[in-house]
Design a protein around this motif. Structure first.
Motif, mmCIF file in Angstrom:
data_model
loop_
_atom_site.group_PDB
_atom_site.id
_atom_site.type_symbol
_atom_site.label_atom_id
_atom_site.label_comp_id
_atom_site.label_asym_id
_atom_site.label_seq_id
_atom_site.Cartn_x
_atom_site.Cartn_y
_atom_site.Cartn_z
ATOM 1 N N VAL A 244 0.850 -1.186 0.000
ATOM 2 C CA VAL A 244 0.000 0.000 0.000
ATOM 3 C C VAL A 244 0.886 1.237 0.000
ATOM 4 C CG1 VAL A 244 -1.769 1.305 1.237
ATOM 5 C CG2 VAL A 244 -1.843 -1.200 1.226
ATOM 6 N N TRP A 245 0.648 2.134 -0.946
ATOM 7 C CA TRP A 245 1.422 3.363 -1.086
ATOM 8 C C TRP A 245 0.505 4.576 -0.958
ATOM 9 C CZ3 TRP A 245 6.736 3.806 -2.123
ATOM 10 C CH2 TRP A 245 7.401 2.613 -2.387
ATOM 11 N N GLY A 246 1.062 5.653 -0.454
ATOM 12 C CA GLY A 246 0.413 6.949 -0.485
ATOM 13 C C GLY A 246 1.297 7.906 -1.252
ATOM 14 N N ALA A 247 0.690 8.869 -1.933
ATOM 15 C CA ALA A 247 1.482 9.819 -2.731
ATOM 16 C C ALA A 247 0.795 11.174 -2.742
ATOM 17 C CB ALA A 247 1.664 9.303 -4.154
ATOM 18 N N TYR A 248 1.596 12.189 -3.024
ATOM 19 C CA TYR A 248 1.056 13.544 -3.107
ATOM 20 C C TYR A 248 1.811 14.301 -4.193
ATOM 21 C CZ TYR A 248 -0.223 18.337 -1.900
ATOM 22 O OH TYR A 248 -0.686 19.632 -1.953
ATOM 23 N N THR A 249 1.062 14.970 -5.059
ATOM 24 C CA THR A 249 1.644 15.793 -6.115
ATOM 25 C C THR A 249 0.962 17.153 -6.105
ATOM 26 O OG1 THR A 249 2.045 13.839 -7.498
ATOM 27 C CG2 THR A 249 2.087 15.989 -8.591
ATOM 28 N N GLN A 250 1.766 18.198 -6.188
ATOM 29 C CA GLN A 250 1.233 19.561 -6.248
ATOM 30 C C GLN A 250 1.944 20.321 -7.348
ATOM 31 O OE1 GLN A 250 0.686 21.618 -2.478
ATOM 32 N NE2 GLN A 250 1.392 23.542 -3.381
ATOM 33 N N SER A 251 1.155 20.926 -8.233
ATOM 34 C CA SER A 251 1.743 21.699 -9.324
ATOM 35 C C SER A 251 1.104 23.082 -9.356
ATOM 36 C CB SER A 251 1.536 20.992 -10.672
ATOM 37 O OG SER A 251 0.160 20.806 -10.939
ATOM 38 N N TYR B 78 -3.852 20.163 -6.477
ATOM 39 C CA TYR B 78 -3.474 19.300 -5.362
ATOM 40 C C TYR B 78 -3.957 17.883 -5.676
ATOM 41 C CZ TYR B 78 -3.540 24.000 -3.358
ATOM 42 O OH TYR B 78 -3.352 25.342 -3.133
ATOM 43 N N GLN B 79 -3.056 16.907 -5.535
ATOM 44 C CA GLN B 79 -3.409 15.546 -5.957
ATOM 45 C C GLN B 79 -2.900 14.497 -4.958
ATOM 46 O OE1 GLN B 79 -3.376 12.888 -10.079
ATOM 47 N NE2 GLN B 79 -2.156 14.741 -9.949
ATOM 48 N N PRO B 80 -3.652 14.224 -3.899
ATOM 49 C CA PRO B 80 -3.317 13.095 -3.021
ATOM 50 C C PRO B 80 -3.883 11.799 -3.596
ATOM 51 C CG PRO B 80 -5.180 14.294 -2.131
ATOM 52 C CD PRO B 80 -4.767 15.026 -3.393
ATOM 53 N N LEU C 280 -7.160 5.018 -5.332
ATOM 54 C CA LEU C 280 -8.037 6.187 -5.328
ATOM 55 C C LEU C 280 -7.211 7.445 -5.535
ATOM 56 C CD1 LEU C 280 -10.367 5.327 -2.306
ATOM 57 C CD2 LEU C 280 -10.948 5.195 -4.740
ATOM 58 N N ASN C 281 -7.739 8.356 -6.357
ATOM 59 C CA ASN C 281 -7.036 9.588 -6.680
ATOM 60 C C ASN C 281 -8.013 10.760 -6.589
ATOM 61 O OD1 ASN C 281 -6.346 11.781 -8.752
ATOM 62 N ND2 ASN C 281 -4.433 10.643 -8.721
ATOM 63 N N LEU D 231 -14.209 29.377 -10.222
ATOM 64 C CA LEU D 231 -12.922 28.806 -10.593
ATOM 65 C C LEU D 231 -12.677 27.411 -10.018
ATOM 66 C CD1 LEU D 231 -10.724 32.015 -10.141
ATOM 67 C CD2 LEU D 231 -11.501 31.011 -12.298
ATOM 68 N N SER D 232 -13.644 26.880 -9.298
ATOM 69 C CA SER D 232 -13.465 25.572 -8.679
ATOM 70 C C SER D 232 -13.468 24.462 -9.724
ATOM 71 C CB SER D 232 -14.585 25.322 -7.666
ATOM 72 O OG SER D 232 -14.457 24.035 -7.096
ATOM 73 N N ARG D 233 -12.490 23.545 -9.609
ATOM 74 C CA ARG D 233 -12.408 22.377 -10.476
ATOM 75 C C ARG D 233 -11.942 21.191 -9.631
ATOM 76 N NH1 ARG D 233 -14.350 25.990 -12.906
ATOM 77 N NH2 ARG D 233 -13.808 26.814 -14.984
ATOM 78 N N SER D 234 -12.534 20.013 -9.842
ATOM 79 C CA SER D 234 -12.107 18.834 -9.083
ATOM 80 C C SER D 234 -12.691 17.568 -9.693
ATOM 81 C CB SER D 234 -12.551 18.943 -7.612
ATOM 82 O OG SER D 234 -13.963 18.905 -7.512
ATOM 83 N N TRP D 235 -12.066 16.439 -9.363
ATOM 84 C CA TRP D 235 -12.637 15.135 -9.684
ATOM 85 C C TRP D 235 -11.972 14.054 -8.840
ATOM 86 C CZ3 TRP D 235 -10.876 12.884 -15.071
ATOM 87 C CH2 TRP D 235 -9.526 13.106 -15.276
ATOM 88 N N ASN D 236 -12.677 12.921 -8.703
ATOM 89 C CA ASN D 236 -12.181 11.765 -7.966
ATOM 90 C C ASN D 236 -12.227 10.557 -8.887
ATOM 91 O OD1 ASN D 236 -11.967 12.997 -5.182
ATOM 92 N ND2 ASN D 236 -14.153 13.317 -5.556
ATOM 93 N N ARG D 237 -11.184 9.726 -8.801
ATOM 94 C CA ARG D 237 -11.085 8.607 -9.731
ATOM 95 C C ARG D 237 -10.620 7.330 -9.041
ATOM 96 N NH1 ARG D 237 -6.789 10.994 -13.757
ATOM 97 N NH2 ARG D 237 -6.164 12.082 -11.849
ATOM 98 N N ILE D 238 -11.036 6.205 -9.594
ATOM 99 C CA ILE D 238 -10.392 4.920 -9.314
ATOM 100 C C ILE D 238 -9.461 4.658 -10.488
ATOM 101 C CG2 ILE D 238 -10.705 2.444 -8.988
ATOM 102 C CD1 ILE D 238 -13.483 3.021 -7.917
#
Length: 297
Positions: A113-120, A139-141, A165-166, A176-183
């Motif tokens: 099991v891994w956790g990750a975080y990316t911010q651009s 922001y992408q946990p 899960l992403n 200006l809000s933008r978001s989504w959740n993915r498998i």
């Protein structure tokens, strides 16, 4: 430069330095990067920060088509008054991962099991008119489960499969809000020095009235193909996405990164992007960007 912006930027540099300080000058294989080879697994340590996606600063990132009026198919997320953005800005990305659990299904079946975080971020640092704001930060946990799948067919080598899960958002309010959740499902292979990672995904549904970007799959895609190649001090990465639809829903993008290592892990970095979804606020905006800077891994 305003104090909060300076503090944020300083923290970014310090965290980048901490992550890349643990890396080595040799470009790792996929098995080494995910601690799936016998040597890496014997040395694996949970909760240690490791490099994930490219960590870079592009001091000049130029776009051919500035998105002055970000819009979404949700009528609550449309900017009515054009914003005087510059076509050159500073862009940077930080990304890291850590192993959380090791061999959750036992030594034979494995499963890490891994956790990750990316911010651009895209920073209008050269824009005096708007007082140098951050135009967009994503922001992408994420969390995912990986299994080693070692097999060989000639030079074609299987490395891993997994899913997770992403979440990705820009943390802003309407319009200006933008978001989504993915498998996201993923599989990795190697062919000689070429690393291949395929990531198809399923977007998790949201209530229609609360969906910032209902048509995001038709622009930012339903799958991603990542190709990486390294030789000597040269590193190449090509990432492509596509909506997997035809007609007026057929959209995609491609991003090419090139870096040249000149002082240990410090690299000269160049990036070219073309298509839709360079960032979340630009998910349905078509442009080509060219950036030059440095990267740390």
């Amino acid at each position: 430069m305003k104090y909060p912006q300076f503090l944020f930027f300083a923290c970014f540099i310090m965290l980048c330095s901490h992550v890349v300080a643990q890396s080595v000058t040799k470009y790792p294989t996929l098995a080494e990067a995910w601690q799936l080879d016998s040597t890496s697994r014997s040395k694996q340590v949970e909760f240690r920060l490791l490099p994930y996606k490219p960590v870079y600063i592009l001091f000049a990132n130029y776009t051919t088509n500035v998105n002055h009026s970000p819009a979404s198919s949700n009528e609550n997320n449309v900017v009515e008054e054009p914003i005087p953005y510059n076509n050159v800005e500073l862009a940077f990305q930080i990304s890291f991962k850590t192993k959380i659990l090791h061999n959750i299904l036992g030594e034979k079946l494995g499963g890490d099991v891994w956790g990750a975080y990316t911010q651009s971020s895209r920073w209008q640092i050269y824009n005096n008119t708007l007082s140098r704001p951050f135009r967009e930060t994503n922001y992408q946990p994420e969390a995912f489960l990986l299994f080693g799948t070692p097999y060989n067919i000639g030079n074609f080598k299987g490395v891993f499969t997994g899913f997770g899960l992403n979440h990705q958002s820009n943390g802003r309010s309407n319009p200006l809000s933008r978001s989504w959740n993915r498998i996201i499902f993923q599989a990795g292979w190697e062919v000689n020095n070429v690393q291949i990672v395929l990531k198809p995904w399923i977007r998790l549904p949201e209530a229609e009235k609360n969906d910032d970007n209902p048509d995001i799959n038709d622009f930012m895609g339903r799958a991603e193909l990542d190709l990486s190649y390294a030789f000597g001090k040269h590193d190449f990465q090509l990432v492509t996405r596509h909506s997997l639809r035809d007609g007026d829903k057929s959209h995609g993008s491609a991003r090419l990164d090139y870096s040249y290592r000149f002082i240990k892990n410090l690299k000269i970095h160049a990036q070219v992007f073309t298509g839709y979804g360079e960032s979340l606020i630009d998910y349905n905006h078509n442009q080509t960007t060219v950036g030059v800077g440095i990267s740390l891994y």
